[in-house]
Design an enzyme around this catalytic site. Structure first.
Site, short mmCIF file in Angstrom:
data_model
loop_
_atom_site.label_atom_id
_atom_site.label_comp_id
_atom_site.label_asym_id
_atom_site.label_seq_id
_atom_site.Cartn_x
_atom_site.Cartn_y
_atom_site.Cartn_z
N ARG A 144 0.84 -1.19 0.00
CA ARG A 144 0.00 0.00 0.00
C ARG A 144 0.88 1.24 0.00
O ARG A 144 2.03 1.22 0.44
CB ARG A 144 -0.91 0.01 1.22
CG ARG A 144 -1.82 -1.22 1.33
CD ARG A 144 -2.61 -1.20 2.62
NE ARG A 144 -3.53 -2.32 2.72
CZ ARG A 144 -3.25 -3.48 3.30
NH1 ARG A 144 -2.04 -3.67 3.83
NH2 ARG A 144 -4.14 -4.45 3.37
N LYS A 152 -1.57 -2.26 7.54
CA LYS A 152 -2.98 -2.08 7.89
C LYS A 152 -3.35 -3.06 8.99
O LYS A 152 -3.02 -4.24 8.94
CB LYS A 152 -3.86 -2.31 6.66
CG LYS A 152 -5.31 -1.93 6.88
CD LYS A 152 -6.09 -2.02 5.59
CE LYS A 152 -7.53 -1.57 5.78
NZ LYS A 152 -8.31 -1.66 4.53
N HIS A 205 -2.77 1.96 -5.83
CA HIS A 205 -3.67 0.86 -5.51
C HIS A 205 -3.96 0.00 -6.74
O HIS A 205 -4.19 -1.20 -6.62
CB HIS A 205 -4.97 1.38 -4.90
CG HIS A 205 -5.57 0.44 -3.90
ND1 HIS A 205 -4.98 0.18 -2.68
CD2 HIS A 205 -6.68 -0.32 -3.93
CE1 HIS A 205 -5.72 -0.68 -2.01
NE2 HIS A 205 -6.75 -1.01 -2.74
N ARG A 263 -1.32 -2.34 -6.95
CA ARG A 263 -1.56 -3.40 -5.95
C ARG A 263 -2.50 -4.46 -6.51
O ARG A 263 -2.26 -5.66 -6.40
CB ARG A 263 -2.14 -2.77 -4.68
CG ARG A 263 -2.45 -3.73 -3.55
CD ARG A 263 -2.79 -2.93 -2.29
NE ARG A 263 -3.43 -3.75 -1.27
CZ ARG A 263 -2.77 -4.54 -0.43
NH1 ARG A 263 -1.45 -4.64 -0.50
NH2 ARG A 263 -3.42 -5.25 0.48
N HIS A 294 -3.84 -9.33 3.79
CA HIS A 294 -5.28 -9.40 4.01
C HIS A 294 -5.59 -10.24 5.25
O HIS A 294 -5.04 -11.34 5.40
CB HIS A 294 -5.98 -10.03 2.81
CG HIS A 294 -6.02 -9.15 1.61
ND1 HIS A 294 -6.13 -9.63 0.31
CD2 HIS A 294 -5.97 -7.80 1.49
CE1 HIS A 294 -6.15 -8.62 -0.53
NE2 HIS A 294 -6.05 -7.50 0.16
N TYR A 347 -9.64 -11.69 -6.55
CA TYR A 347 -8.71 -11.77 -7.68
C TYR A 347 -8.89 -13.06 -8.47
O TYR A 347 -8.43 -13.15 -9.61
CB TYR A 347 -7.27 -11.63 -7.17
CG TYR A 347 -7.05 -10.29 -6.50
CD1 TYR A 347 -7.00 -9.12 -7.26
CD2 TYR A 347 -6.94 -10.19 -5.12
CE1 TYR A 347 -6.83 -7.89 -6.65
CE2 TYR A 347 -6.77 -8.96 -4.50
CZ TYR A 347 -6.72 -7.81 -5.27
OH TYR A 347 -6.56 -6.60 -4.67
#
Length: 336
Positions: free
Chosen positions: A152, A177, A249, A252, A275, A284
């Site tokens: 990120r 994150k 992003h 990403r 994640h 994805y």
């Protein structure tokens, strides 16, 4: 009774004690402040569930100047901010009944990422920085790192000089994150340009600020901001003239999609992306569905079988219903 703004300030301090990111603290506080300004409440004890539901209705009915509504994600974070705020007030015995307890966020619909770059488009963007300049080498290293690791933008701007292991080809993400740490592999091209930046460019930028430990810095030796990094990526994307918007992003999404299309294990992709939920990474798989069909057709043993057209063609026969069938040897009934 203290004012609502006083409690909002104490709530922000509470979030900081919980080590929530500065972005989360600011987002929550701004959404709560918007609620207080819109409704005019100065006494948090006067807020009822009905008032919250009325406020939610205004969120769903809101339209921007060009007629666009709030997305489900935007409404979710606004409602979540209020839920966390009133949970804090209840735990602090400021309110005895939490009016937001049974308020629900809108159901999240995880759409397929848009504007994924194909390899040629990605390469066109990577080629934009002028490698004849110090800034160009730095920016090429940044773009290569986005494409190679899928990190990120805030994670990239938070990297220190100690986080890049060029020898081991690994990049350490500290407090990404959710305040989680992870390690991500770096590709050979990212390592090449990162080494060039660290050895030749960064020392020049830090002449007046040798104590700086952030990895990516501007020409004056100060840490590169998220805003300036984002602007640079968009400018290079526009200069590439590929007909798609380009952001950190999108790189990403491109990173994750490329891995999945080429057969990477989905749990490995989850770990590299950072994640918490595998379902987030699962989007994805949908972007790769066309390639999966192609892989099935080219790889499945049954699809590889070469059979004659006449053999493959099903034979459809007309068959007389069972009740209508009569045996040729059946005797005729006797006449009386």
């Amino acid at each position: 009774m203290a004012s609502a703004n006083t409690f909002l300030f104490s709530f922000k301090e509470h979030l900081k004690v919980l080590h929530r990111s500065s972005a989360t603290v600011e987002a929550y506080s701004s959404h709560i402040q918007a609620f207080l300004d819109t409704t005019g409440f100065d006494d948090v004890r006067a807020v009822t569930r009905k008032k919250l539901e009325d406020y939610m209705a205004t969120l769903y009915g809101y339209r921007t100047k060009d007629g666009k509504p709030y997305t489900a994600a935007t409404i979710s974070v606004k409602i979540r901010s209020l839920k966390r705020f009133f949970e804090y007030l209840e735990e602090s015995n400021i309110v005895f009944i939490n009016p937001a307890e049974f308020i629900r966020e809108p159901k999240k619909v995880r759409g397929i990422p848009k504007n994924i770059l194909n390899p040629a488009e990605a390469r066109a963007v990577l080629d934009q920085p002028n490698l004849g300049t110090l800034r160009g080498i730095r920016d090429r290293a940044i773009l290569e790192l986005f494409y190679s690791t899928g990190i990120r933008i805030e994670e990239l701007c938070s990297l220190s000089v100690y986080d890049a292991d060029l020898q081991g080809a690994m990049l350490r993400i500290t407090k990404g994150k959710g305040k989680k740490d992870r390690v991500v592999p770096m590709g050979k091209h990212a390592i090449r340009f990162l080494r060039e930046y660290i050895t030749k460019v960064r020392p020049h930028f830090t002449k007046k600020n040798r104590a700086e430990r952030r990895l990516f810095i501007d020409t004056s030796g100060k840490p590169l901001s998220k805003q300036m990094t984002g602007i640079s990526v968009r400018q290079y994307g526009k200069a590439a003239n590929i007909g798609k918007p380009v952001t950190a992003h999108i790189f990403r999404h491109t990173f994750a999609t490329g891995l999945v299309k080429n057969g990477a294990d989905i749990t490995a992709v989850q770990k590299m992306m950072g994640h918490a939920d595998l379902r987030t990474t699962g989007i994805y798989l949908r972007t790769a569905c066309v390639d999966l069909k192609k892989a099935h057709k080219e790889s499945h043993p049954r699809e590889k079988e070469q059979e004659e057209q006449s053999i493959c063609k099903p034979v459809m026969e007309r068959r007389t219903p069972h009740h209508a069938r009569k045996s040729k040897s059946e005797p005729k009934p006797l006449e009386h």
